[in-house]
Design a protein around this motif. Sequence first.
Motif: not given
Length: 601
Positions: A492, A526, A464, A396
């Motif tokens: 996402k 994240h 991601d 990420d």
Amino acid sequence: MSPVVEEKLALLPDKPGVYLMKDDKGRIIYVGKAINLKNRVRSYFQSSRNHSGKVLALVAHIVDLEYIITASEIEALILECNLIKKHRPKYNISLKDDKTYPYIKVTYEDFPRVYATRKVLKDGARYFGPYTNAGAVHETLRLLKTLFPLRSCRKLAAKRPCLEHHIKRCLAPCAGKVEQETYSEMIKAVTLFLEGRSDAVAKNLKRLMVEAAEKLEFEQAARLRDQLTAVEKIMEKQNIVTGSGDQDAIGLARSAAGICAQVFFIRSGKMVGRDHFILLGGEDETDQNILEAFIKQYYSQAAFIPREILLPLELAEQQLLADWLSSSKGGRVQVETPKRGTKKDLVNMAAGNAAIVLEEQAARLEADVDKTAGAAAELGQYLGLPAVPERIECFDISHIQGSETVASMVVFEDGQPNKNEYRRYKLKTVEGKPDDFKSMQEVVGRRYRDALEKGPIPDLIIIDGGKGQLNAALMLIRAAGLTEVPVVGLAKEFEHIFREGISEPLILPRHSQSLYLVQRIRDEAHRFAITYHRKLRSKRNLVSVLDHIPGIGAKRRKALWDHFGSLAKIKAAEVEALAKVEGMTLPAAEAVYNFFRNKNL
């Protein structure tokens, strides 16, 4: 057998006592008792005996032993219980987390308080427990607070009562609003209630209510009436199971999920509660040994011992246990194994409940597997992978308008996070120019550049982002030689999964464990990236503030940051603390101190 052990075996006395086995680091790994120390301890080292795997493992680790002679077998039993509780030896059967069981404490004061505690002290107070469920303890305390206006404050001297008194939740002994005799009667009712003697509580409350009414103390009588009504409602929920008396009925169950002992509490002939305990380290032991170990550990810390304890099976030390419990209680305690009738039904019911606890535990373990390794296997099936993806790596990117761009890599193995394998990257090629594609290329390039030589190689890589980030990452990953590792992109918004060479996204079933696993992996990546980004941003902001202080250069800025860790702590520091930082001088410390005071930052 070590020479030390061999020498001590030859000197063992034929008297009752306790023996302690030690390993090569001097740690006590087993505590036992014996009516004849010589015979019992030597039996461990006789090769002709059919020892269990646990005993063989124990003997293999014994390099030293000690023994303590006692006057009788009961003294040996008491000492054994105390030593097991103190040292928690590896090879003794033990209650799971028995050090953390909560109790309800009624303090020894003129106006006692009632609260939860995890420490049992010899302070004259009364303790009720242990409880395995802390929630049950707090629920009981809330109920007591509703039934009885007990004091909760620590101090006993106040000019005027607090809010608790005005809302009728405390009699305000701190302000002299209640006599000690009246308060003591209430505490007596509390202890009877905690012992499970609700009928005695009701009888006592009724007597006090009548006495208050005869004295024309109608407000007091009304309060006692409300307490009596609440207690009678509780009594309606309690089922009469025996004629009379206080009993504990113990049930035992074993399964692949573990070993569980269930205790039913019968007080004055009524079932007032139950509790279960998970036991560790008894897989190779007989039911008799497990039950004996449980009784010793549980009743060595139990706040109340009933007059009768019902067991599911006969024990070799049954009379010895009865004598020990009688001496602990200060009155006669019977330990019996019922063969028929109501008592036998109670024991069977306790054993059945213990079995249900183990079934629930097995179901939870199975559910955990479904959420972890099972979810990974399900994800592999949806992606069409040839094998279960045991190691999954996810990347990420985090930045604010290109500033302090960082990347994170989290690793899940068998569906669970392996935080020792997490990595974070401070990216350089895109500094000041937000470009998620180039950022992703840099981080995967740095991660997989030497992966073939140094490893480890993942079974699945998650990027991601959508198609753009996936294609950008694929170029570098394939160029690094990882041609067979599946790589997917995770959009996402809707968790659509994009695969190499397939235009349509894969949409996992809405409530599937594989979808939940992908979401957990993405959220963890994240979180890890954001945490690192915030740390760098905080450090940058600190540096920008310290730039304005005369005499504080790059080295001193770094030293201050490393020492205090945050701007708030530097602001709050006194001159002496600032001067102690490596590289700082008294004038520099005064400059920092005065800067924040004058600027009022």
